[in-house]
Design an enzyme around this catalytic site. Sequence first.
Site, mmCIF file in Angstrom:
data_model
loop_
_atom_site.group_PDB
_atom_site.id
_atom_site.type_symbol
_atom_site.label_atom_id
_atom_site.label_comp_id
_atom_site.label_asym_id
_atom_site.label_seq_id
_atom_site.Cartn_x
_atom_site.Cartn_y
_atom_site.Cartn_z
ATOM 1 N N GLU A 16 65.679 51.113 26.014
ATOM 2 C CA GLU A 16 65.008 50.009 26.698
ATOM 3 C C GLU A 16 63.702 50.570 27.270
ATOM 4 O OE1 GLU A 16 65.987 47.064 26.311
ATOM 5 O OE2 GLU A 16 68.038 47.436 25.624
ATOM 6 N N HIS A 160 70.186 42.777 27.270
ATOM 7 C CA HIS A 160 70.130 43.999 26.473
ATOM 8 C C HIS A 160 70.407 45.202 27.368
ATOM 9 C CE1 HIS A 160 68.272 42.493 22.643
ATOM 10 N NE2 HIS A 160 68.062 41.461 23.440
#
Length: 241
Positions: A16, A160
Amino acid sequence: MDKRTFTNRIVVLDTETTGLNPQEGHRIIEIGCVEMVKRRLTGKRFHVYINPDRIIDDGAIAVHGITNQFLDDKPHFDQIVDDFIAFIKDAELVIHNAPFDVGFINKEFSLLKNKAGAVADYSEVFDTLAYARKKHPGQRNSLDALCKRYGIDNSHRDLHGALLDAEILADVFLLMTGGQSSLLDEGRLETAGSSENTEIKRILKDRPALKIIACNDEELSAHQQRLEAIEKAGGSCLWNQ
């Protein structure tokens, strides 16, 4: 499609980031990896949050939910890089949309005082998105779409997250590249490669009958869904024959 031979050790990886482009100064804020050996998950993981020394874009926060405040006390990339390299070294990296993650990792390597080279110096890379586009041309091939196609439950994925996405991708990868049939074939190959003659011996002993435990309706339904997912992946599912 060509049959691909994978190395014994595979690391499924996801990241990420603070934004979309490392060339605009965006940085990695989370790395998640899971290890497989001979296409079986070993339980070994690498997971770390990273202080990026910059503000996270609002659009990125909406995707992964990681805030600037949360990262304030987290280590910087140069503090975790040695452990990260040790985990991925000599493995084949499985990544969904690999150019994105590899581009960010290589940028982080380049920013180190003692530059660490590039991902290609440590690992080979297999891009599941590129593979899915060839296997399923003209269809959506996002991770969510692949989960739906292969019958993988990702209902717990509201946002996510690098480790969660790596775990989900590992399931997708196994089904998309052969599923259960590949595991069975692997066992046959190992047996065939033995130079010793083997003999099956039947051992006759008095022993109690095996206890049979019947599955309930929910377990039976889950089993049937998995068999259908194996068939969709192109695997030869013995239980359906």
